[in-house]
Design a protein around this motif. Sequence first.
Motif, PDB file in Angstrom:
ATOM      1  N   ARG A   1      75.084  16.583  -2.958  1.00 13.91           N
ATOM      2  CA  ARG A   1      74.984  17.771  -3.804  1.00 13.91           C
ATOM      3  C   ARG A   1      73.894  17.540  -4.839  1.00 13.91           C
ATOM      4  NH1 ARG A   1      79.189  21.500  -3.519  1.00 13.91           N
ATOM      5  NH2 ARG A   1      81.022  20.841  -2.305  1.00 13.91           N
ATOM      6  N   CYS A   2      73.235  18.607  -5.225  1.00 17.08           N
ATOM      7  CA  CYS A   2      72.226  18.513  -6.265  1.00 17.08           C
ATOM      8  C   CYS A   2      72.253  19.785  -7.104  1.00 17.08           C
ATOM      9  CB  CYS A   2      70.829  18.296  -5.676  1.00 17.08           C
ATOM     10  SG  CYS A   2      70.310  19.542  -4.470  1.00 17.08           S
ATOM     11  N   GLY A   3      71.808  19.651  -8.354  1.00 23.40           N
ATOM     12  CA  GLY A   3      71.845  20.784  -9.260  1.00 23.40           C
ATOM     13  C   GLY A   3      73.181  20.875  -9.978  1.00 23.40           C
ATOM     14  N   LYS A   4      73.277  21.867 -10.847  1.00 29.88           N
ATOM     15  CA  LYS A   4      74.486  22.084 -11.642  1.00 29.88           C
ATOM     16  C   LYS A   4      74.761  23.579 -11.743  1.00 29.88           C
ATOM     17  CE  LYS A   4      73.874  17.955 -14.534  1.00 29.88           C
ATOM     18  NZ  LYS A   4      72.721  17.435 -13.780  1.00 29.88           N
ATOM     19  N   PRO A   5      76.026  23.975 -11.831  1.00 36.36           N
ATOM     20  CA  PRO A   5      76.366  25.408 -11.927  1.00 36.36           C
ATOM     21  C   PRO A   5      76.188  25.961 -13.331  1.00 36.36           C
ATOM     22  CG  PRO A   5      78.353  24.114 -11.949  1.00 36.36           C
ATOM     23  CD  PRO A   5      77.227  23.129 -11.757  1.00 36.36           C
ATOM     24  N   THR A   6      75.142  25.529 -13.996  1.00 36.61           N
ATOM     25  CA  THR A   6      74.844  25.985 -15.357  1.00 36.61           C
ATOM     26  C   THR A   6      73.353  26.243 -15.474  1.00 36.61           C
ATOM     27  OG1 THR A   6      74.581  23.687 -16.093  1.00 36.61           O
ATOM     28  CG2 THR A   6      76.747  24.700 -16.405  1.00 36.61           C
ATOM     29  N   THR A   7      72.963  27.069 -16.425  1.00 38.49           N
ATOM     30  CA  THR A   7      71.542  27.341 -16.640  1.00 38.49           C
ATOM     31  C   THR A   7      70.823  26.095 -17.121  1.00 38.49           C
ATOM     32  OG1 THR A   7      71.996  29.647 -17.153  1.00 38.49           O
ATOM     33  CG2 THR A   7      69.893  28.769 -17.904  1.00 38.49           C
ATOM     34  N   LYS A   8      71.461  25.311 -17.996  1.00 39.28           N
ATOM     35  CA  LYS A   8      70.856  24.077 -18.484  1.00 39.28           C
ATOM     36  C   LYS A   8      71.432  22.895 -17.731  1.00 39.28           C
ATOM     37  CE  LYS A   8      70.416  21.093 -22.557  1.00 39.28           C
ATOM     38  NZ  LYS A   8      69.116  20.608 -22.143  1.00 39.28           N
ATOM     39  N   GLY A   9      70.562  22.085 -17.148  1.00 37.10           N
ATOM     40  CA  GLY A   9      70.964  20.864 -16.464  1.00 37.10           C
ATOM     41  C   GLY A   9      69.737  19.988 -16.339  1.00 37.10           C
ATOM     42  N   ALA A  10      69.287  19.415 -17.442  1.00 42.01           N
ATOM     43  CA  ALA A  10      67.967  18.798 -17.506  1.00 42.01           C
ATOM     44  C   ALA A  10      67.934  17.340 -17.077  1.00 42.01           C
ATOM     45  CB  ALA A  10      67.414  18.917 -18.931  1.00 42.01           C
ATOM     46  N   THR A  11      69.085  16.717 -16.890  1.00 42.21           N
ATOM     47  CA  THR A  11      69.107  15.290 -16.598  1.00 42.21           C
ATOM     48  C   THR A  11      68.884  15.013 -15.116  1.00 42.21           C
ATOM     49  OG1 THR A  11      70.657  14.946 -18.413  1.00 42.21           O
ATOM     50  CG2 THR A  11      70.465  13.181 -16.801  1.00 42.21           C
ATOM     51  N   GLY A  12      68.016  14.048 -14.822  1.00 37.71           N
ATOM     52  CA  GLY A  12      67.818  13.627 -13.439  1.00 37.71           C
ATOM     53  C   GLY A  12      66.724  14.403 -12.722  1.00 37.71           C
ATOM     54  N   TYR A  13      66.450  13.976 -11.490  1.00 39.08           N
ATOM     55  CA  TYR A  13      65.430  14.634 -10.670  1.00 39.08           C
ATOM     56  C   TYR A  13      65.901  16.018 -10.245  1.00 39.08           C
ATOM     57  CZ  TYR A  13      63.466   9.934 -10.284  1.00 39.08           C
ATOM     58  OH  TYR A  13      62.950   8.706 -10.571  1.00 39.08           O
ATOM     59  N   ASP A  14      64.983  16.958 -10.200  1.00 47.02           N
ATOM     60  CA  ASP A  14      65.331  18.331  -9.824  1.00 47.02           C
ATOM     61  C   ASP A  14      65.204  18.481  -8.306  1.00 47.02           C
ATOM     62  OD1 ASP A  14      65.874  20.993  -9.694  1.00 47.02           O
ATOM     63  OD2 ASP A  14      64.444  21.604 -11.229  1.00 47.02           O
ATOM     64  N   LEU A  15      66.179  17.922  -7.591  1.00 45.71           N
ATOM     65  CA  LEU A  15      66.138  17.978  -6.136  1.00 45.71           C
ATOM     66  C   LEU A  15      66.349  19.390  -5.613  1.00 45.71           C
ATOM     67  CD1 LEU A  15      68.137  14.746  -5.191  1.00 45.71           C
ATOM     68  CD2 LEU A  15      65.661  15.059  -5.350  1.00 45.71           C
ATOM     69  N   THR A  16      67.065  20.205  -6.388  1.00 47.86           N
ATOM     70  CA  THR A  16      67.326  21.574  -5.945  1.00 47.86           C
ATOM     71  C   THR A  16      66.025  22.333  -5.754  1.00 47.86           C
ATOM     72  OG1 THR A  16      69.431  21.563  -7.131  1.00 47.86           O
ATOM     73  CG2 THR A  16      68.554  23.701  -6.488  1.00 47.86           C
ATOM     74  N   ARG A  17      65.161  22.307  -6.742  1.00 48.35           N
ATOM     75  CA  ARG A  17      63.883  23.015  -6.635  1.00 48.35           C
ATOM     76  C   ARG A  17      62.982  22.384  -5.583  1.00 48.35           C
ATOM     77  NH1 ARG A  17      62.823  26.641 -10.833  1.00 48.35           N
ATOM     78  NH2 ARG A  17      60.572  26.406 -10.526  1.00 48.35           N
ATOM     79  N   LEU A  18      63.143  21.083  -5.350  1.00 48.84           N
ATOM     80  CA  LEU A  18      62.341  20.415  -4.329  1.00 48.84           C
ATOM     81  C   LEU A  18      62.730  20.893  -2.928  1.00 48.84           C
ATOM     82  CD1 LEU A  18      60.246  18.199  -3.654  1.00 48.84           C
ATOM     83  CD2 LEU A  18      62.159  16.583  -3.542  1.00 48.84           C
ATOM     84  N   LEU A  19      64.039  21.063  -2.701  1.00 48.19           N
ATOM     85  CA  LEU A  19      64.505  21.486  -1.383  1.00 48.19           C
ATOM     86  C   LEU A  19      64.123  22.930  -1.083  1.00 48.19           C
ATOM     87  CD1 LEU A  19      68.094  19.938  -1.185  1.00 48.19           C
ATOM     88  CD2 LEU A  19      65.997  19.101  -0.125  1.00 48.19           C
ATOM     89  N   ILE A  20      64.125  23.771  -2.125  1.00 48.36           N
ATOM     90  CA  ILE A  20      63.819  25.191  -1.919  1.00 48.36           C
ATOM     91  C   ILE A  20      62.346  25.345  -1.574  1.00 48.36           C
ATOM     92  CG2 ILE A  20      63.767  27.472  -2.992  1.00 48.36           C
ATOM     93  CD1 ILE A  20      66.077  26.478  -4.794  1.00 48.36           C
ATOM     94  N   GLY A  21      62.085  25.953  -0.424  1.00 49.34           N
ATOM     95  CA  GLY A  21      60.713  26.117   0.041  1.00 49.34           C
ATOM     96  C   GLY A  21      60.260  25.020   0.985  1.00 49.34           C
TER      97      GLY A  21
END
Length: 241
Positions: free
Chosen positions: A181-201
């Motif tokens: 799992r990656c990302g968080k169910p909140t608007t703010k989640g700044a800690t760690g690598y942003d794998l969610t945005r990496l996977l999208i696209g």
Amino acid sequence: YTARMVPSSSLQTILSGIFGEAVSFDAAECLVYGYDNSRRQATPDAVVFPSTHEQVVALVRTCRAQRVPLTARGRGTNTTGASVPIAGGVVASFERMNRVLRIEPDNRLAVVEPGLLNADLQAALAPHGLFWAPDPTSAPYCTVGGNIACNAGGPRAVKYGATRDNVLALRAVAGSGEDFRCGKPTTKGATGYDLTRLLIGSEGTLAIVTEATLKLTPLASAKRTLRATYVDVEAAAQAVA
């Protein structure tokens, strides 16, 4: 066109054990899952229809062990050729993973499976006064998973951003067969690598998404239509700018 080889009996046995009746080795049915709107075509050796995250994990691990190419597919509306199995192998069609798992209006999020149609999602959200921003041309019949794979946009992207700006978290299976799992169910989640945005696209090259937590937006309280006429293309472009 890719030369088509009959999958080994061991692979057929394993896939049948994972998916039961939700697998096809029939050449005619495989042909249907070998093209998209890019006008490219290649026939896979087998088509499977996952209905659970666990089946996807087992599928990826099997294909890795058997060294068989694996292509994830939504509804094939993309024009990039990303869902065309150019190396043959197995196509995983996610049309049966099409559920809305939950909607949380107060948190403005929805958790859905990748095979859910964009239009069906919008219909489920409308009674809550919410919508999901991505609206590609194929919205009535494209899937959320496909939108994520291609970072779909549409006219609303000018105001609300593309898919990448409207996904909070993902559940996925990497090429190694590891689920994460990656990302968080909140608007703010700044800690760690942003794998969610990496996977999208990434068009299925990094992992296969099996669940998405989407950021929702309130529907407008009213709508008005404006018609504008321009003397030429340059004037229209200046007006948009």
